[in-house]
Design an enzyme around this catalytic site. Sequence first.
Site, short mmCIF file in Angstrom:
data_model
loop_
_atom_site.label_atom_id
_atom_site.label_comp_id
_atom_site.label_asym_id
_atom_site.label_seq_id
_atom_site.Cartn_x
_atom_site.Cartn_y
_atom_site.Cartn_z
N ALA A 30 47.43 31.15 18.47
CA ALA A 30 48.82 30.84 18.10
C ALA A 30 49.84 31.26 19.14
CB ALA A 30 49.15 31.51 16.76
N TYR A 185 32.85 21.77 27.48
CA TYR A 185 33.91 21.68 26.47
C TYR A 185 33.63 20.53 25.50
CZ TYR A 185 38.48 20.10 24.73
OH TYR A 185 39.51 19.65 23.94
#
Length: 289
Positions: A30, A185
């Site tokens: 965040a 990824y």
Amino acid sequence: MDTRPVKAQAPETRPGRESACGRTVLVTGATQGMGRHLALDLARRGATLLLHGRDRGRLDEVAAEVGAAGSGAAVRTYLADLADLDRVRALAARVREREPRLDALVNNAVVGGGTAPLRREVSRQGHELRFAVNYLAPCLLNRELWPLLAASAPARVVNVVSIGQAPVDFDDVMVERDYEGLEAYCRSELALIMATFDLAARTTDSGVTVNALHPAHLMDTRGVREYGLTLAVPVEEGVRPAVRLITDPALAGVTGRYFDRFTDTAAHEQAYDPRARARLGALTRELLA
């Protein structure tokens, strides 16, 4: 369970100004990018925000910003390095101990392709870094926080993934051969979609929905910039689909889906291979034991 999208499974609505008052939402990653913007949006809707980050200074800065943007709702912070599974377990334990409820878990933290994509990196436990942070950490959080989510039902899990998906190579899961960061990824992102489908299939009567979301293509985030990709859209474009999955009443009960922004669509074909999902599940249980 075949989780390919079917018509009328989920309406392709855009988020309005649905309130998040009374909801407690944990957002990982965040302190920057979409995680930060998502927290700001949810705060304006009245949510109680549980913000995760791995840098105390940046976490405190974002908490202050989110608190100022909100309408008096609480903001609490949780510090943990998701590249260490022991710290992921400790994070979940702190949340269970301190929080009376959890209405939504947004697994947003991610390691992208990296600035040196040919350099293979590993986690604290020796797992390939992207597989560890992008896949194992959210699987572990989902497992460890499930009792709190179920007790708070109806609740929602949103696993933030990518449209960039590559099949898991079960002969080289940790990408020890011909390493390339973006490939690693993409494999980790598809692995999380596969785990999303399996978790949803096992928990259909729990009152907790579990969905995977590709929020937007090539958002202006640190990971996209570091790898040298061309930016396509601002971060806010990814926030709107994420908020919809967290707050939209029309999606109550919709679970085990992969959304490309607002559209319930098909993921990579390996996500629908029961043998591949079973192999991944067995490996995951072993690594998280």
